[in-house]
Write a protein that holds these residues in place. Sequence first.
Motif, PDB file in Angstrom:
ATOM      1  N   UNK A   1       0.873  -1.176   0.000  1.00  0.00           N
ATOM      2  CA  UNK A   1       0.000   0.000   0.000  1.00  0.00           C
ATOM      3  C   UNK A   1       0.914   1.232   0.000  1.00  0.00           C
ATOM      4  N   UNK A   2       0.348   2.415   0.047  1.00  0.00           N
ATOM      5  CA  UNK A   2       1.151   3.647  -0.068  1.00  0.00           C
ATOM      6  C   UNK A   2       2.199   3.765   1.034  1.00  0.00           C
ATOM      7  N   UNK A   3       1.819   3.469   2.267  1.00  0.00           N
ATOM      8  CA  UNK A   3       2.767   3.578   3.387  1.00  0.00           C
ATOM      9  C   UNK A   3       3.878   2.539   3.252  1.00  0.00           C
ATOM     10  N   UNK A   4       3.515   1.312   2.886  1.00  0.00           N
ATOM     11  CA  UNK A   4       4.510   0.258   2.715  1.00  0.00           C
ATOM     12  C   UNK A   4       5.453   0.580   1.548  1.00  0.00           C
ATOM     13  N   UNK A   5       4.885   1.141   0.495  1.00  0.00           N
ATOM     14  CA  UNK A   5       5.699   1.505  -0.664  1.00  0.00           C
ATOM     15  C   UNK A   5       6.753   2.545  -0.282  1.00  0.00           C
ATOM     16  N   UNK A   6       6.339   3.543   0.499  1.00  0.00           N
ATOM     17  CA  UNK A   6       7.271   4.588   0.940  1.00  0.00           C
ATOM     18  C   UNK A   6       8.393   3.976   1.787  1.00  0.00           C
ATOM     19  N   UNK A   7       8.017   3.094   2.710  1.00  0.00           N
ATOM     20  CA  UNK A   7       9.001   2.429   3.566  1.00  0.00           C
ATOM     21  C   UNK A   7       9.922   1.538   2.725  1.00  0.00           C
ATOM     22  N   UNK A   8       9.368   0.810   1.777  1.00  0.00           N
ATOM     23  CA  UNK A   8      10.153  -0.057   0.906  1.00  0.00           C
ATOM     24  C   UNK A   8      11.176   0.742   0.109  1.00  0.00           C
ATOM     25  N   UNK A   9      10.709   1.833  -0.506  1.00  0.00           N
ATOM     26  CA  UNK A   9      11.619   2.647  -1.317  1.00  0.00           C
ATOM     27  C   UNK A   9      12.752   3.228  -0.473  1.00  0.00           C
ATOM     28  N   UNK A  10      12.455   3.592   0.763  1.00  0.00           N
ATOM     29  CA  UNK A  10      13.487   4.100   1.663  1.00  0.00           C
ATOM     30  C   UNK A  10      14.540   3.022   1.936  1.00  0.00           C
ATOM     31  N   UNK A  11      14.082   1.789   2.204  1.00  0.00           N
ATOM     32  CA  UNK A  11      15.008   0.683   2.463  1.00  0.00           C
ATOM     33  C   UNK A  11      15.824   0.346   1.209  1.00  0.00           C
ATOM     34  N   UNK A  12      15.170   0.317   0.056  1.00  0.00           N
ATOM     35  CA  UNK A  12      15.876   0.011  -1.188  1.00  0.00           C
ATOM     36  C   UNK A  12      16.927   1.072  -1.498  1.00  0.00           C
ATOM     37  N   UNK A  13      16.580   2.326  -1.256  1.00  0.00           N
ATOM     38  CA  UNK A  13      17.523   3.433  -1.493  1.00  0.00           C
ATOM     39  C   UNK A  13      18.755   3.289  -0.594  1.00  0.00           C
TER      40      UNK A  13
ATOM     41  N   UNK B   1      11.232   4.742  -9.324  1.00  0.00           N
ATOM     42  CA  UNK B   1      10.542   4.165  -8.169  1.00  0.00           C
ATOM     43  C   UNK B   1       9.476   3.147  -8.578  1.00  0.00           C
ATOM     44  N   UNK B   2       8.739   3.447  -9.629  1.00  0.00           N
ATOM     45  CA  UNK B   2       7.687   2.535 -10.085  1.00  0.00           C
ATOM     46  C   UNK B   2       8.291   1.182 -10.473  1.00  0.00           C
ATOM     47  N   UNK B   3       9.405   1.217 -11.177  1.00  0.00           N
ATOM     48  CA  UNK B   3      10.091  -0.015 -11.579  1.00  0.00           C
ATOM     49  C   UNK B   3      10.603  -0.764 -10.353  1.00  0.00           C
ATOM     50  N   UNK B   4      11.141  -0.034  -9.369  1.00  0.00           N
ATOM     51  CA  UNK B   4      11.644  -0.672  -8.154  1.00  0.00           C
ATOM     52  C   UNK B   4      10.521  -1.387  -7.404  1.00  0.00           C
ATOM     53  N   UNK B   5       9.351  -0.766  -7.334  1.00  0.00           N
ATOM     54  CA  UNK B   5       8.204  -1.389  -6.661  1.00  0.00           C
ATOM     55  C   UNK B   5       7.748  -2.618  -7.450  1.00  0.00           C
ATOM     56  N   UNK B   6       7.660  -2.486  -8.764  1.00  0.00           N
ATOM     57  CA  UNK B   6       7.223  -3.600  -9.613  1.00  0.00           C
ATOM     58  C   UNK B   6       8.177  -4.803  -9.448  1.00  0.00           C
TER      59      UNK B   6
ATOM     60  N   UNK C   1      10.306  -8.564   2.243  1.00  0.00           N
ATOM     61  CA  UNK C   1       9.611  -9.384   3.233  1.00  0.00           C
ATOM     62  C   UNK C   1       9.167  -8.563   4.437  1.00  0.00           C
ATOM     63  N   UNK C   2      10.051  -7.676   4.901  1.00  0.00           N
ATOM     64  CA  UNK C   2       9.747  -6.892   6.105  1.00  0.00           C
ATOM     65  C   UNK C   2       8.691  -5.812   5.879  1.00  0.00           C
ATOM     66  N   UNK C   3       8.573  -5.326   4.653  1.00  0.00           N
ATOM     67  CA  UNK C   3       7.646  -4.208   4.433  1.00  0.00           C
ATOM     68  C   UNK C   3       6.248  -4.634   4.001  1.00  0.00           C
ATOM     69  N   UNK C   4       6.141  -5.595   3.077  1.00  0.00           N
ATOM     70  CA  UNK C   4       4.786  -5.900   2.610  1.00  0.00           C
ATOM     71  C   UNK C   4       4.557  -7.364   2.268  1.00  0.00           C
ATOM     72  N   UNK C   5       5.569  -8.165   2.242  1.00  0.00           N
ATOM     73  CA  UNK C   5       5.411  -9.534   1.754  1.00  0.00           C
ATOM     74  C   UNK C   5       5.672 -10.548   2.857  1.00  0.00           C
TER      75      UNK C   5
END
Length: 140
Positions: free
Chosen positions: A62-74, A84-89, A135-139
């Motif tokens: 979801x939006x909050x998880x996506x923000x947290x995920x992108x922060x961790x990936x960065x 960012x869209x590609x990273x989420x996909x 795994x930690x953010x949304x899966x």
Amino acid sequence: MNGKKKALLIAGGVLVVAAIANAGNGDDTDTPTKAKPAVKVSTSPKAKPSEAPAPIKFDEPNAAEEKQLLSKLHAINPGITVNEERAVRRSVNTCQEMQAGNSMKSIVTNTSARFTGGDATVDERQAAEVVKAVKDTFCG
């Protein structure tokens, strides 16, 4: 002509007409007939619709998880979040592999390949971190 003879002549005529009418039906008794193939009957019970396995639903952030995920990936490798869209996909694809029950070695190897390209090269160590972040953010 008496009644019996007349009845026999009529009956005989009817048989002749019937034989002539039937002659064109392809029912030649001199030619052996081919047996029709037997209909296959299944004796195994059919699955009831309620017993069918449910389709696998893959998680998406979801939006909050996506923000947290992108922060961790960065934090792992800034190059993988340039798009960012590609990273989420790609993270969703990684999640799909986890939910499908693939081995962790396979998931890490595929994640490394999946996230490498464009602005980033992701080695196996970083790929393992990406898998953990997914795994930690949304899966979970």
